[in-house]
Design a protein around this motif. Structure first.
Motif, PDB file in Angstrom:
ATOM      1  N   VAL A 123      48.918  63.760  29.275  1.00 57.28           N
ATOM      2  CA  VAL A 123      47.459  63.943  29.374  1.00 57.28           C
ATOM      3  C   VAL A 123      47.187  64.294  30.825  1.00 57.28           C
ATOM      4  O   VAL A 123      47.445  63.486  31.732  1.00 57.28           O
ATOM      5  CB  VAL A 123      46.726  62.650  28.955  1.00 57.28           C
ATOM      6  CG1 VAL A 123      45.225  62.777  29.228  1.00 57.28           C
ATOM      7  CG2 VAL A 123      46.988  62.353  27.485  1.00 57.28           C
ATOM      8  N   PHE A 124      46.709  65.519  31.047  1.00 58.50           N
ATOM      9  CA  PHE A 124      46.518  65.974  32.420  1.00 58.50           C
ATOM     10  C   PHE A 124      45.193  65.461  32.984  1.00 58.50           C
ATOM     11  O   PHE A 124      44.168  65.476  32.301  1.00 58.50           O
ATOM     12  CB  PHE A 124      46.561  67.503  32.482  1.00 58.50           C
ATOM     13  CG  PHE A 124      47.904  68.063  32.123  1.00 58.50           C
ATOM     14  CD1 PHE A 124      49.006  67.841  32.943  1.00 58.50           C
ATOM     15  CD2 PHE A 124      48.082  68.793  30.950  1.00 58.50           C
ATOM     16  CE1 PHE A 124      50.262  68.342  32.612  1.00 58.50           C
ATOM     17  CE2 PHE A 124      49.333  69.303  30.609  1.00 58.50           C
ATOM     18  CZ  PHE A 124      50.426  69.072  31.441  1.00 58.50           C
ATOM     19  N   CYS A 125      45.246  65.049  34.233  1.00 60.26           N
ATOM     20  CA  CYS A 125      44.070  64.497  34.925  1.00 60.26           C
ATOM     21  C   CYS A 125      43.906  65.277  36.222  1.00 60.26           C
ATOM     22  O   CYS A 125      44.908  65.673  36.846  1.00 60.26           O
ATOM     23  CB  CYS A 125      44.352  63.020  35.199  1.00 60.26           C
ATOM     24  SG  CYS A 125      43.069  62.199  36.127  1.00 60.26           S
ATOM     25  N   ASP A 126      42.675  65.482  36.667  1.00 59.58           N
ATOM     26  CA  ASP A 126      42.459  66.300  37.866  1.00 59.58           C
ATOM     27  C   ASP A 126      42.913  65.561  39.136  1.00 59.58           C
ATOM     28  O   ASP A 126      43.133  64.346  39.123  1.00 59.58           O
ATOM     29  CB  ASP A 126      40.983  66.715  37.974  1.00 59.58           C
ATOM     30  CG  ASP A 126      40.823  68.012  38.764  1.00 59.58           C
ATOM     31  OD1 ASP A 126      41.843  68.648  39.096  1.00 59.58           O
ATOM     32  OD2 ASP A 126      39.670  68.393  39.064  1.00 59.58           O
ATOM     33  N   ILE A 127      43.004  66.349  40.209  1.00 57.54           N
ATOM     34  CA  ILE A 127      43.539  65.816  41.473  1.00 57.54           C
ATOM     35  C   ILE A 127      42.449  65.755  42.535  1.00 57.54           C
ATOM     36  O   ILE A 127      41.383  66.368  42.388  1.00 57.54           O
ATOM     37  CB  ILE A 127      44.701  66.701  41.983  1.00 57.54           C
ATOM     38  CG1 ILE A 127      44.226  68.159  42.187  1.00 57.54           C
ATOM     39  CG2 ILE A 127      45.869  66.643  41.032  1.00 57.54           C
ATOM     40  CD1 ILE A 127      45.224  69.034  42.916  1.00 57.54           C
ATOM     41  N   ASP A 128      42.745  65.034  43.591  1.00 63.73           N
ATOM     42  CA  ASP A 128      41.874  65.019  44.762  1.00 63.73           C
ATOM     43  C   ASP A 128      42.103  66.338  45.519  1.00 63.73           C
ATOM     44  O   ASP A 128      43.260  66.692  45.777  1.00 63.73           O
ATOM     45  CB  ASP A 128      42.241  63.817  45.640  1.00 63.73           C
ATOM     46  CG  ASP A 128      41.401  63.770  46.888  1.00 63.73           C
ATOM     47  OD1 ASP A 128      40.431  63.007  46.906  1.00 63.73           O
ATOM     48  OD2 ASP A 128      41.705  64.518  47.847  1.00 63.73           O
ATOM     49  N   PRO A 129      41.043  67.059  45.868  1.00 63.25           N
ATOM     50  CA  PRO A 129      41.232  68.381  46.474  1.00 63.25           C
ATOM     51  C   PRO A 129      41.806  68.325  47.890  1.00 63.25           C
ATOM     52  O   PRO A 129      42.256  69.340  48.414  1.00 63.25           O
ATOM     53  CB  PRO A 129      39.813  68.964  46.494  1.00 63.25           C
ATOM     54  CG  PRO A 129      38.903  67.789  46.434  1.00 63.25           C
ATOM     55  CD  PRO A 129      39.622  66.720  45.688  1.00 63.25           C
ATOM     56  N   HIS A 130      41.796  67.139  48.506  1.00 61.53           N
ATOM     57  CA  HIS A 130      42.274  67.038  49.898  1.00 61.53           C
ATOM     58  C   HIS A 130      43.710  66.519  49.999  1.00 61.53           C
ATOM     59  O   HIS A 130      44.508  67.046  50.756  1.00 61.53           O
ATOM     60  CB  HIS A 130      41.334  66.142  50.709  1.00 61.53           C
ATOM     61  CG  HIS A 130      39.903  66.579  50.601  1.00 61.53           C
ATOM     62  ND1 HIS A 130      39.442  67.736  51.173  1.00 61.53           N
ATOM     63  CD2 HIS A 130      38.847  66.040  49.952  1.00 61.53           C
ATOM     64  CE1 HIS A 130      38.156  67.895  50.895  1.00 61.53           C
ATOM     65  NE2 HIS A 130      37.777  66.880  50.152  1.00 61.53           N
ATOM     66  N   THR A 131      44.011  65.466  49.191  1.00 64.10           N
ATOM     67  CA  THR A 131      45.372  64.900  49.258  1.00 64.10           C
ATOM     68  C   THR A 131      46.311  65.575  48.267  1.00 64.10           C
ATOM     69  O   THR A 131      47.529  65.434  48.375  1.00 64.10           O
ATOM     70  CB  THR A 131      45.372  63.395  48.940  1.00 64.10           C
ATOM     71  OG1 THR A 131      44.941  63.217  47.584  1.00 64.10           O
ATOM     72  CG2 THR A 131      44.473  62.608  49.871  1.00 64.10           C
ATOM     73  N   TYR A 132      45.777  66.268  47.279  1.00 64.46           N
ATOM     74  CA  TYR A 132      46.508  66.973  46.201  1.00 64.46           C
ATOM     75  C   TYR A 132      47.089  66.025  45.154  1.00 64.46           C
ATOM     76  O   TYR A 132      47.810  66.467  44.250  1.00 64.46           O
ATOM     77  CB  TYR A 132      47.647  67.863  46.719  1.00 64.46           C
ATOM     78  CG  TYR A 132      47.296  68.846  47.811  1.00 64.46           C
ATOM     79  CD1 TYR A 132      45.988  69.120  48.168  1.00 64.46           C
ATOM     80  CD2 TYR A 132      48.303  69.533  48.494  1.00 64.46           C
ATOM     81  CE1 TYR A 132      45.685  70.037  49.180  1.00 64.46           C
ATOM     82  CE2 TYR A 132      48.006  70.457  49.494  1.00 64.46           C
ATOM     83  CZ  TYR A 132      46.697  70.685  49.834  1.00 64.46           C
ATOM     84  OH  TYR A 132      46.413  71.590  50.830  1.00 64.46           O
ATOM     85  N   ASN A 133      46.821  64.713  45.288  1.00 62.21           N
ATOM     86  CA  ASN A 133      47.361  63.736  44.336  1.00 62.21           C
ATOM     87  C   ASN A 133      46.336  63.393  43.268  1.00 62.21           C
ATOM     88  O   ASN A 133      45.145  63.698  43.422  1.00 62.21           O
ATOM     89  CB  ASN A 133      47.764  62.463  45.092  1.00 62.21           C
ATOM     90  CG  ASN A 133      48.975  62.694  45.976  1.00 62.21           C
ATOM     91  OD1 ASN A 133      49.853  63.492  45.634  1.00 62.21           O
ATOM     92  ND2 ASN A 133      49.027  62.015  47.108  1.00 62.21           N
ATOM     93  N   LEU A 134      46.777  62.721  42.200  1.00 60.65           N
ATOM     94  CA  LEU A 134      45.873  62.311  41.117  1.00 60.65           C
ATOM     95  C   LEU A 134      44.603  61.686  41.690  1.00 60.65           C
ATOM     96  O   LEU A 134      44.676  60.835  42.582  1.00 60.65           O
ATOM     97  CB  LEU A 134      46.554  61.262  40.229  1.00 60.65           C
ATOM     98  CG  LEU A 134      47.383  61.740  39.051  1.00 60.65           C
ATOM     99  CD1 LEU A 134      47.916  60.542  38.274  1.00 60.65           C
ATOM    100  CD2 LEU A 134      46.600  62.670  38.131  1.00 60.65           C
ATOM    101  N   ASP A 135      43.460  62.090  41.147  1.00 59.64           N
ATOM    102  CA  ASP A 135      42.178  61.531  41.562  1.00 59.64           C
ATOM    103  C   ASP A 135      41.968  60.226  40.796  1.00 59.64           C
ATOM    104  O   ASP A 135      41.743  60.234  39.583  1.00 59.64           O
ATOM    105  CB  ASP A 135      41.065  62.546  41.238  1.00 59.64           C
ATOM    106  CG  ASP A 135      39.699  62.033  41.637  1.00 59.64           C
ATOM    107  OD1 ASP A 135      39.581  60.835  41.967  1.00 59.64           O
ATOM    108  OD2 ASP A 135      38.756  62.844  41.607  1.00 59.64           O
ATOM    109  N   VAL A 136      42.052  59.132  41.520  1.00 61.28           N
ATOM    110  CA  VAL A 136      42.011  57.817  40.883  1.00 61.28           C
ATOM    111  C   VAL A 136      40.719  57.616  40.091  1.00 61.28           C
ATOM    112  O   VAL A 136      40.722  57.010  39.012  1.00 61.28           O
ATOM    113  CB  VAL A 136      42.193  56.726  41.965  1.00 61.28           C
ATOM    114  CG1 VAL A 136      41.974  55.349  41.395  1.00 61.28           C
ATOM    115  CG2 VAL A 136      43.596  56.816  42.530  1.00 61.28           C
TER     116      VAL A 136
END
Ligand code: T4K
Length: 405
Positions: A123-136
């Protein structure tokens, strides 16, 4: 005549190669190069291995490497594997998961592939645009009664929000398996990266900071219940009379382990050199309009695995693809990593969570990102050649656009 891979004596004012100028480099500058083990020492160790006639299957060299890695990574458990992919396959298998697993689309295909190969649904979840990691913030919205785990990726060695992810996992009773393929030697919130979550996996592929040519590892903060993972890399064989669990052949050979022992002695030098080169890139490019660097996570000590830049076409004057083409003409082989998003590949695009409206940050980043050459053996002079070529493309944007039209 410029020396092999030394930059030609051009400055940012010359004509870019794509628009008819001479290429910045005579020889290709690749995005990464592996640390080479000392050949004499390798000859000695491999001679010992050949003489012993013990080549694989939990041999003494592999055990020695595992012991050294356990100490280096400050973890209680470290089992090596034939690849990072084999490590992730077995980590997921060993935790006996079911149903859905939340992960990022901004990763190498191995991450969702391992979820699928275990009969689980990514299940794909969007990322934080600055750190590039999963957006908690967005993970919670993807949790359903079928969710059993989260597989976050420390993208380019930048640690995820390990505390935020653990809080969500604890609240919902989920396992956390970190894909730490890029994150060898990284620390998050003052602690080694491998102690977070239930398990972490590393890739020891030749393109990684620490490598065994091909290889990988599962690490964890505790040894409890983890011996079964070691069995699964050897078909689940306990002894001549018993097979426990549906394992596979995921073992590291003695020759690969020998490479690891030697590369480990170079690791501090490699990271220091990359740190110095990264500082130089940043000093010269920080203020350039249209370029944005990955934001380091709070409380992180990185490993300088990759140097990723996000381009804004309107501000830089060229799209990411135009910059990539322009650099290629200069003999500089930057990479569009990670493009396309995993969710955009045919094998995943049918999933509801792959819908691009739900992944705006990942999509934008994937279309605008470029990773530049970065490895320990690169010289400051070569980095200057790459930066000059980039700035030359920018200051000749109109003719570059025309040449590439
Ligand atoms: N999870 C994540 C987040 C990952 O990034 C990866 C792997 C995995 C899991 C799975 O781990 P493994 O099962 O692979 O251990 C490369 C690597 O093959 C792959 O390991 C890595 N991630 C990925 C990010 O990079 P490619 O297809 O980009 O590799 P390639 O052949 O284009 O090489 C990249 C650059 O490195 C080139 O410019 C050439 C240079 N290179 C490469 C090799 C193999 C060398 O200079 N020498 C070499 O021996 O995937």
């Amino acid at each position: 005549m410029p020396h092999r891979a030394e930059p030609s004596p051009k400055t940012s004012s010359g004509r870019p190669a794509v628009a008819g100028g001479n290429p910045a480099f005579q020889q290709p500058i690749l995005v990464t190069r592996p640390v080479a083990p000392n050949p004499e020492r390798y000859a000695e160790i491999s001679a010992e291995i050949f003489a012993s006639q013990w080549m694989t299957n939990d041999g003494p060299t592999t055990r020695r490497l595992e012991q050294q890695l356990q100490e280096h990574l400050e973890v209680a458990f470290c089992a090596t594997f034939s690849s990072g992919t084999a490590a992730l396959l077995i980590a997921l298998r060993g935790l006996d998961l079911s149903g859905e697993v939340i992960t990022t689309p901004f990763t190498f295909p191995a991450t969702p592939h391992c979820i699928e190969w275990n009969g689980l649904k990514p299940v794909f979840c969007d990322i934080d645009p600055h750190t590039y990691n999963l957006d908690v913030e967005q993970i919670s919205a993807r949790i359903t009664p079928q969710t059993s785990a989260i597989v976050p990726v420390h993208v380019f060695g930048n640690p995820c929000d390990v505390i935020g992810i653990q809080e969500i996992a604890d609240r919902h009773g989920l396992k956390v398996i970190y894909d730490a393929a890029h994150a060898f030697g990284v620390r998050a919130m003052g602690r080694p990266i491998g102690v977070w979550g239930d398990l972490s996996i590393f890739s020891f592929h030749a393109t990684k900071i620490f490598h065994t040519v091909e290889g990988g590892a599962i690490v964890a903060n505790s040894r409890d219940h983890l011996e079964s993972l070691t069995l699964l890399r050897n078909f689940g064989i306990v002894n001549e009379n018993e097979v426990r669990g549906i394992g596979l052949n995921g073992k590291l050979s003695e020759l690969h382990a020998a490479v690891g022992l030697l590369v480990l002695t170079e690791i501090d030098r490699e990271i220091d050199s990359r740190a110095r080169l990264t500082r130089h890139y940043r000093e010269r490019l920080q203020e350039i309009e249209g370029i944005r660097f990955q934001k380091s996570a709070d409380g992180a000590r990185g490993n300088y695995f990759s140097l990723a830049l996000e381009f804004s076409e309107s501000e830089f004057g060229l799209s990411r693809d135009q910059v990539c083409e322009g650099l290629r003409a200069e003999n500089i082989f930057a990479r569009k990593r990670f493009y396309p998003l995993c969710s955009e590949n045919d094998c995943y695009s049918h999933l509801p969570s792959a819908c691009s409206e739900g992944l705006p940050n990942a999509r934008r980043l994937s279309e605008n990102i470029l990773t530049l050459p970065l490895y320990g053996a690169l010289t400051i002079n070569q980095v200057d050649g790459v930066i000059d070529a980039l700035l030359r493309l920018r200051s000749n944007a109109a003719s570059v656009r025309q040449a590439l039209a």
